[in-house]
Design a protein around this motif. Structure first.
Motif, PDB file in Angstrom:
ATOM      1  N   LEU A   1       0.898  -1.517   0.030  1.00  0.00           N
ATOM      2  CA  LEU A   1       0.309   0.159  -0.100  1.00  0.00           C
ATOM      3  C   LEU A   1       0.788   1.133   0.358  1.00  0.00           C
ATOM      4  N   THR A   2       1.889   1.323   0.741  1.00  0.00           N
ATOM      5  CA  THR A   2       2.711   2.177   0.493  1.00  0.00           C
ATOM      6  C   THR A   2       3.077   2.748  -0.851  1.00  0.00           C
ATOM      7  N   THR A   3       3.564   1.607  -1.803  1.00  0.00           N
ATOM      8  CA  THR A   3       3.849   1.847  -3.065  1.00  0.00           C
ATOM      9  C   THR A   3       2.874   2.121  -3.280  1.00  0.00           C
ATOM     10  N   PHE A   4       1.841   1.847  -3.195  1.00  0.00           N
ATOM     11  CA  PHE A   4       0.507   2.529  -4.217  1.00  0.00           C
ATOM     12  C   PHE A   4       0.163   3.664  -3.970  1.00  0.00           C
ATOM     13  N   PHE A   5       0.014   4.190  -2.805  1.00  0.00           N
ATOM     14  CA  PHE A   5       0.361   5.752  -2.191  1.00  0.00           C
ATOM     15  C   PHE A   5       0.781   6.512  -2.868  1.00  0.00           C
ATOM     16  N   GLY A   6       2.098   5.921  -3.212  1.00  0.00           N
ATOM     17  CA  GLY A   6       2.993   6.977  -3.581  1.00  0.00           C
ATOM     18  C   GLY A   6       3.354   7.225  -5.447  1.00  0.00           C
ATOM     19  N   GLU A   7       2.687   5.939  -6.021  1.00  0.00           N
ATOM     20  CA  GLU A   7       2.301   6.093  -7.386  1.00  0.00           C
ATOM     21  C   GLU A   7       0.906   6.733  -7.324  1.00  0.00           C
ATOM     22  N   TYR A   8       0.130   7.072  -6.843  1.00  0.00           N
ATOM     23  CA  TYR A   8      -1.648   7.067  -6.770  1.00  0.00           C
ATOM     24  C   TYR A   8      -1.271   8.788  -6.633  1.00  0.00           C
ATOM     25  N   SER A   9      -0.435   9.162  -5.344  1.00  0.00           N
ATOM     26  CA  SER A   9      -0.916   9.958  -4.638  1.00  0.00           C
ATOM     27  C   SER A   9      -1.620  11.210  -4.503  1.00  0.00           C
ATOM     28  N   VAL A  10      -1.966  11.793  -6.748  1.00  0.00           N
ATOM     29  CA  VAL A  10      -2.927  12.890  -6.750  1.00  0.00           C
ATOM     30  C   VAL A  10      -4.294  12.318  -6.734  1.00  0.00           C
ATOM     31  N   ASN A  11      -4.354  10.702  -6.950  1.00  0.00           N
ATOM     32  CA  ASN A  11      -6.200  10.222  -7.389  1.00  0.00           C
ATOM     33  C   ASN A  11      -6.846  10.053  -6.527  1.00  0.00           C
ATOM     34  N   PHE A  12      -7.321  11.058  -5.621  1.00  0.00           N
ATOM     35  CA  PHE A  12      -7.749  10.718  -4.302  1.00  0.00           C
ATOM     36  C   PHE A  12      -8.901   9.421  -4.844  1.00  0.00           C
ATOM     37  N   GLY A  13      -9.295   9.152  -5.145  1.00  0.00           N
ATOM     38  CA  GLY A  13     -10.326   8.310  -5.579  1.00  0.00           C
ATOM     39  C   GLY A  13      -9.884   6.586  -5.569  1.00  0.00           C
ATOM     40  N   VAL A  14      -9.351   6.476  -6.167  1.00  0.00           N
ATOM     41  CA  VAL A  14      -8.615   5.646  -6.625  1.00  0.00           C
ATOM     42  C   VAL A  14      -7.856   5.195  -5.556  1.00  0.00           C
ATOM     43  N   LEU A  15      -7.540   6.015  -4.327  1.00  0.00           N
ATOM     44  CA  LEU A  15      -6.528   5.477  -3.349  1.00  0.00           C
ATOM     45  C   LEU A  15      -7.629   5.228  -2.188  1.00  0.00           C
ATOM     46  N   TYR A  16      -8.508   5.603  -2.030  1.00  0.00           N
ATOM     47  CA  TYR A  16      -9.935   5.518  -1.232  1.00  0.00           C
ATOM     48  C   TYR A  16      -9.871   3.807  -1.615  1.00  0.00           C
ATOM     49  N   ALA A  17     -11.061   3.665  -2.793  1.00  0.00           N
ATOM     50  CA  ALA A  17     -11.106   2.320  -3.331  1.00  0.00           C
ATOM     51  C   ALA A  17      -9.533   1.562  -2.880  1.00  0.00           C
ATOM     52  N   GLY A  18      -8.348   1.697  -3.247  1.00  0.00           N
ATOM     53  CA  GLY A  18      -7.274   0.154  -2.981  1.00  0.00           C
ATOM     54  C   GLY A  18      -7.870   0.312  -1.291  1.00  0.00           C
ATOM     55  N   LEU A  19      -7.620   1.781  -0.597  1.00  0.00           N
ATOM     56  CA  LEU A  19      -7.766   0.840   0.405  1.00  0.00           C
ATOM     57  C   LEU A  19      -8.795   0.255   1.210  1.00  0.00           C
ATOM     58  N   THR A  20     -10.184   0.284   0.823  1.00  0.00           N
ATOM     59  CA  THR A  20     -11.286  -0.229   0.793  1.00  0.00           C
ATOM     60  C   THR A  20     -11.175  -1.572   0.021  1.00  0.00           C
ATOM     61  N   LEU A  21     -10.304  -2.154  -1.332  1.00  0.00           N
ATOM     62  CA  LEU A  21     -10.414  -3.529  -1.209  1.00  0.00           C
ATOM     63  C   LEU A  21      -8.939  -4.280  -0.430  1.00  0.00           C
ATOM     64  N   ALA A  22      -8.297  -3.216   0.290  1.00  0.00           N
ATOM     65  CA  ALA A  22      -7.342  -3.821   0.661  1.00  0.00           C
ATOM     66  C   ALA A  22      -8.240  -4.215   2.413  1.00  0.00           C
ATOM     67  N   ALA A  23      -9.333  -3.484   2.595  1.00  0.00           N
ATOM     68  CA  ALA A  23     -10.109  -4.150   4.005  1.00  0.00           C
ATOM     69  C   ALA A  23     -10.715  -4.961   3.835  1.00  0.00           C
ATOM     70  N   LEU A  24     -10.990  -5.185   2.795  1.00  0.00           N
ATOM     71  CA  LEU A  24     -12.119  -6.228   2.076  1.00  0.00           C
ATOM     72  C   LEU A  24     -12.110  -7.304   2.782  1.00  0.00           C
ATOM     73  N   PRO A  25     -11.221  -7.936   2.574  1.00  0.00           N
ATOM     74  CA  PRO A  25     -11.306  -9.335   2.822  1.00  0.00           C
ATOM     75  C   PRO A  25     -11.203  -9.919   4.536  1.00  0.00           C
TER      76      PRO A  25
END
Lengths: 315, 277
Positions: B231-255
């Protein structure tokens, strides 16, 4: 003839049993020795040497320890970080565990939706600390973040500050995030402790007309002392190993201006290198780890001793 | 009358407190979920309104252009194998300690319990050097060994408590019937401690799944990253796209959230097992 036969069977059986026990114990013991005990023991050894990257140089005795504790530059950084850990411990004891205690007392009165509240309060506990940290980092973003948007919406523009960017607010914000993440854990531990108190104690007091506040203070609180001991010690260990939230939210240097620097971050910077600490330094890093271990271990033992003696007294 | 009105007020205060706390937990999680369906413009312009539609573009971006699915897979592999290895080796050791009398039995159980007090994080430097020499750096197998080893003391502790409580007549009668020690253990005794295996499994699986520290030190190449670290890498790559970041966190929390909601009682019992006697 009969008896020697029996004897040999018995001996064979004992031999087999020994083999069987060895078979059962070896895998776990081997894993534990190789990946826990040897590294833990080596940490002490490592701290007595000078290191150049991965290469061990000369034996330096306790020089690494005295550098960390008494060298004016290092010593300042160390105590600054240590003081921040102290702040974290004290604050979490009050806001996180204090809040949990109130919630546990309320839940113990069996309100409607009792199960639902337990599940909800425990939900943040099961989330990864990294997810929680990033989530709140987004919420606290000065421009896009929901926190400041909400403050502006209710007319508190002057409160809409860059929470993680100011030295006065960064650490408090992180501690609140930690409390949000963990408060469900002490809540349910306290609740379980309250449930173990015999109900007739509380019922009798209630029949005598004691107020809920008096029951909470004079019956429930002293009788749940063992749970308090455990939570104090766990909070202490957690506070002095605090790493993920400050690392993810504001980085390895404890920015802004070192206001969120912690022993865990300092250890990482010393051991593996960073902008401020330079290259990796296994000697000083190991010495710091040993000091942290001794400090946490000694405090945990003393706290357990003191808090347990309190338990006995009150019972 | 006075007393009654007081009780009413107290009840009101209690529910205000409990419901307030519920909102404080659920609203941020709900906002994370909703923001994952939004575009950047929506997040900035209408942060608190519901998304215009259940727009899955952010999830598509994550699924097709980032390594997040890979991180999820790696975390699943590491967690499942570590817990399996842990329960097998832990049950074996706990069984030997708690079901047989032998010389040095106390020493052996002390040996396992001592591990409870050692915070492995502080030995990360020697561990790193050792793992390097064993070829286990940047290797999921290295994480599996570390997680298994550091979780063994608590597992042996929990399981031996349950194993010790089983009545001895069970194994004695099986022994008279000529069953082997292995069969007695696998077919008679271990099935009886299934609840304890679940508790020990959850107690250790959650921190392993969520761990960030050991992958941070040991994993380097992107293909080997686990979820929390990735997730830290992912946040570095998408730092300006908030929608994608929120979706990534949701996906990570989901399981873990899904499993928790289905099995909440066991999760709570399992995770508080160390702190409740």
């Amino acid at each position: 003839m009969q008896s020697t036969d029996y004897e040999s069977v018995r001996r064979a059986r004992t031999r087999n049993l020994k083999l069987w026990l060895a078979l059962l114990l070896t895998p776990a013991a081997l894993l534990l020795i190789v990946f826990v005990f040897i590294p833990m023991g080596s940490a002490v050894l490592y701290s007595l040497y000078e290191w150049d990257g991965l290469a061990r140089k000369g034996y330096v005795g306790l020089a690494n320890f005295s550098d960390i504790l008494f060298d004016p530059v290092r010593n300042k950084v160390l105590f600054h970080a240590f003081w921040n850990n102290v702040k974290v411990f004290v604050t979490l004891m009050i806001i996180q565990n204090g809040y949990a205690l109130v919630l546990a007392m309320l839940l113990a009165r069996n309100p409607r939706g009792y199960r639902f509240y337990q599940v909800v309060f425990f939900l943040p506990v099961i989330l990864s600390t990294v997810i929680v940290s990033f989530q709140w980092k987004l919420f606290l973003n000065p421009v896009f973040g929901l926190v400041n948007k909400a403050l502006i919406a209710v007319g508190l523009e002057s409160w809409a500050v860059p929470w993680l960017g100011l030295p006065e607010t960064a650490l408090p914000a992180m501690m609140l995030v930690n409390a949000w993440h963990w408060f469900g854990f002490p809540t349910l531990v306290f609740l379980a402790a309250i449930h173990r108190i015999p109900t007739d104690f509380i019922e009798a007091a209630r029949l005598d007309g004691a107020s809920e506040w008096r029951i909470a203070r004079e019956i429930i609180w002293p009788l749940m002392a063992p749970a308090v001991t455990i939570i104090v010690v766990l909070t202490f260990i957690g506070s002095f190993n605090w790493f993920e939230i400050p690392y993810v939210m504001n980085g390895l240097e404890g920015s802004p201006q070192g206001s969120t620097d912690m022993l865990g971050l300092l250890f990482y910077r010393t051991a593996f290198g960073s902008i401020s600490a330079g290259g990796s330094d296994f000697g000083h890093g190991s010495a710091l780890a040993v000091l942290m271990f001794i400090f946490i271990f000694v405090f945990s033992i003393l706290a357990t001793k003191y808090l347990t003696s309190r338990e006995v007294e009150m019972n | 009358m006075e007393h009654r009105r007081n009780a009413g007020l107290e009840t009101w205060l209690m529910y205000i407190f409990l419901i307030g706390s519920t909102i404080a937990v659920l609203y941020p999680i709900f906002m994370m979920l909703m923001s994952g369906f939004k575009t950047n413009a929506e997040i900035f312009g209408a942060p608190f309104s519901l998304p215009k539609s259940l727009n899955l573009d952010n999830y598509k971006t994550i699924w097709t252009t980032t390594d997040v699915p890979r991180y999820l897979l790696n975390s699943a592999i590491v967690t499942i194998i570590s817990v399996a290895l842990l329960l097998v080796t832990g049950t074996m050791a706990a069984y030997a300690i708690s079901r047989y009398k032998f010389r040095g039995a106390i020493m052996v159980s002390m040996f396992f319990l001592a591990g409870l007090m050692l915070p492995l994080r502080l030995a990360i430097i020697p561990l790193f050097v050792q793992m390097k020499s064993m070829g286990l750096v940047d290797n999921l197998l290295g994480l599996i060994f570390i997680y298994t080893a550091m979780s063994l003391p608590s597992t042996v502790f929990i399981l031996s408590g349950f194993l010790r409580a089983l009545p001895g007549e069970l194994e004695d009668s099986a022994r008279v019937d000529g069953a082997s020690e292995l069969r007695i253990m696998v077919e008679i005794m271990v099935p009886l401690i299934t609840p304890a295996l679940v508790i020990a499994g959850i107690y250790n699986a959650v921190p392993i799944w969520n761990d960030f520290f050991f992958p941070l030190i040991f994993i380097q190449t992107p293909e080997n990253r686990t979820l929390a670290q990735g997730l830290t890498t992912f946040f570095g790559e998408y730092s300006v796209n908030f929608g994608v970041l929120y979706a990534g966190l949701t996906l990570a929390a989901l399981p873990i959230v899904v499993v928790f909601i289905i099995q909440s009682r066991r999760f709570i019992a399992g995770m508080t097992a160390g702190a409740i006697k």
